[in-house]
Design a protein around this motif. Sequence first.
Motif, short mmCIF file in Angstrom:
data_model
loop_
_atom_site.label_atom_id
_atom_site.label_comp_id
_atom_site.label_asym_id
_atom_site.label_seq_id
_atom_site.Cartn_x
_atom_site.Cartn_y
_atom_site.Cartn_z
N LEU A 130 2.77 -18.74 -2.37
CA LEU A 130 2.71 -18.67 -3.83
C LEU A 130 3.90 -19.46 -4.39
O LEU A 130 4.65 -20.08 -3.65
CB LEU A 130 2.72 -17.21 -4.27
CG LEU A 130 1.53 -16.38 -3.78
CD1 LEU A 130 1.63 -14.94 -4.28
CD2 LEU A 130 0.20 -16.99 -4.19
N ASN A 131 4.08 -19.45 -5.70
CA ASN A 131 5.13 -20.27 -6.33
C ASN A 131 6.52 -19.93 -5.78
O ASN A 131 6.85 -18.75 -5.60
CB ASN A 131 5.14 -20.05 -7.83
CG ASN A 131 3.87 -20.57 -8.49
OD1 ASN A 131 3.03 -21.21 -7.86
ND2 ASN A 131 3.72 -20.29 -9.77
N LYS A 260 -5.77 -11.67 -8.33
CA LYS A 260 -4.79 -11.38 -9.38
C LYS A 260 -3.38 -11.19 -8.84
O LYS A 260 -2.40 -11.24 -9.60
CB LYS A 260 -5.22 -10.14 -10.16
CG LYS A 260 -6.48 -10.34 -10.99
CD LYS A 260 -6.84 -9.09 -11.79
CE LYS A 260 -8.10 -9.32 -12.63
NZ LYS A 260 -8.49 -8.10 -13.39
N ALA A 262 -1.67 -13.21 -7.21
CA ALA A 262 -0.89 -14.43 -7.40
C ALA A 262 -0.10 -14.39 -8.70
O ALA A 262 1.12 -14.63 -8.72
CB ALA A 262 -1.79 -15.65 -7.37
N ASP A 263 -0.75 -14.08 -9.80
CA ASP A 263 -0.08 -14.04 -11.10
C ASP A 263 0.99 -12.94 -11.13
O ASP A 263 2.07 -13.12 -11.71
CB ASP A 263 -1.08 -13.81 -12.23
CG ASP A 263 -1.94 -15.02 -12.51
OD1 ASP A 263 -1.52 -16.14 -12.13
OD2 ASP A 263 -3.02 -14.86 -13.10
N ILE A 264 0.68 -11.81 -10.52
CA ILE A 264 1.61 -10.68 -10.52
C ILE A 264 2.91 -11.04 -9.80
O ILE A 264 4.01 -10.82 -10.31
CB ILE A 264 0.96 -9.45 -9.84
CG1 ILE A 264 -0.23 -8.95 -10.68
CG2 ILE A 264 1.98 -8.33 -9.63
CD1 ILE A 264 -1.14 -7.99 -9.93
N ASN A 266 3.91 -14.16 -8.82
CA ASN A 266 4.53 -15.38 -9.35
C ASN A 266 5.43 -15.06 -10.55
O ASN A 266 6.43 -15.75 -10.78
CB ASN A 266 3.46 -16.39 -9.76
CG ASN A 266 2.85 -17.11 -8.57
OD1 ASN A 266 3.45 -17.18 -7.51
ND2 ASN A 266 1.65 -17.63 -8.75
N LYS A 267 5.08 -14.05 -11.32
CA LYS A 267 5.92 -13.65 -12.45
C LYS A 267 7.28 -13.17 -11.96
O LYS A 267 8.32 -13.46 -12.58
CB LYS A 267 5.23 -12.55 -13.25
CG LYS A 267 6.01 -12.12 -14.49
CD LYS A 267 5.28 -11.06 -15.29
CE LYS A 267 6.11 -10.62 -16.49
NZ LYS A 267 5.43 -9.55 -17.27
#
Length: 303
Positions: A130-131, A260, A262-264, A266-267
């Motif tokens: 991930l990021n 979902k 990923a977004d969690i 990555n934040k």
Amino acid sequence: MKKRMNKNLFILVVTALVLTLTLTACGEKSSKIGSGTTVRVGTKDFTENLIVGELYAIALEDAGYEVERVANIAGSVIHTSLVNDEIDLYPEYTGTGLLSVLKMDMITDPEEVYETVKEEYGKQFKVTWLNYSEANDGAGLVIRTEVSKNLGITTISDLQKHAAELRFASQGEVDQREDGIPALEKVYGKLNWKSSKIYDNSLKYEVLRNNEADVAPAYTTEGQLVNTDEFTLLEDDKQVWPPYNLAPVIRDNVLQANPKIADIINKVSAALDTKTITALNAKVDVDKEEYEDIANEFYESIK
């Protein structure tokens, strides 16, 4: 007879209603947590990784996921734990992925390192990076701030010019490892120390504080580095050492079932830079607070 039928009908209606409510509740829970499976968050066995792994776990729980924490896995086996389906994700470092796992040649550009490990992990292990965050837990050199100011040393280039005036607190292997002092000397020139003695890594800041040495190897996010009145981290101005940016690695099948995530996660990564993670490490290693408390406090500030 009629009363009995009415009673039976009432029981059937109530049973159906209860079943409907139960299924609805289960459906809502399943929808909230994706596949409904527990996410196993692993961590390595040192402060920083424990803090970041706990941040991942808290963020996932806050989003409704069930989380199992698998802490203190040795760095030498945690990648194997991931690909062997013993954990689902953990905080890794781009430089570690490149050099230790993939055994590839050194790259010093952060974006190139990230894109390389991302591509190769996908091909070889079915694992997604991930990021990556700005936080870079890489190799470095720390000098006593008093000496830094007196001699005008803020970079490793400055250090090389004054090496003959400085006492080096070695950790032994750093003098021999290809990515240690030999790598620096290839680029910056010979480091002819005034003296060099070997100390245990856990003692290096005490050694510097007691004026028994002037310079020591360090990692760039060590908690003691918040004490800038005492210690100064030197800039690797010629970028000899590869970047070790923090990033989550997750098995592809887990991410595909729960996109979902990923977004969690990555934040969380977006909120971590080198200064921030160093301060978090200091609260545990210097102030002796519990890493779970520190992670929870920080998460509350970014969610």
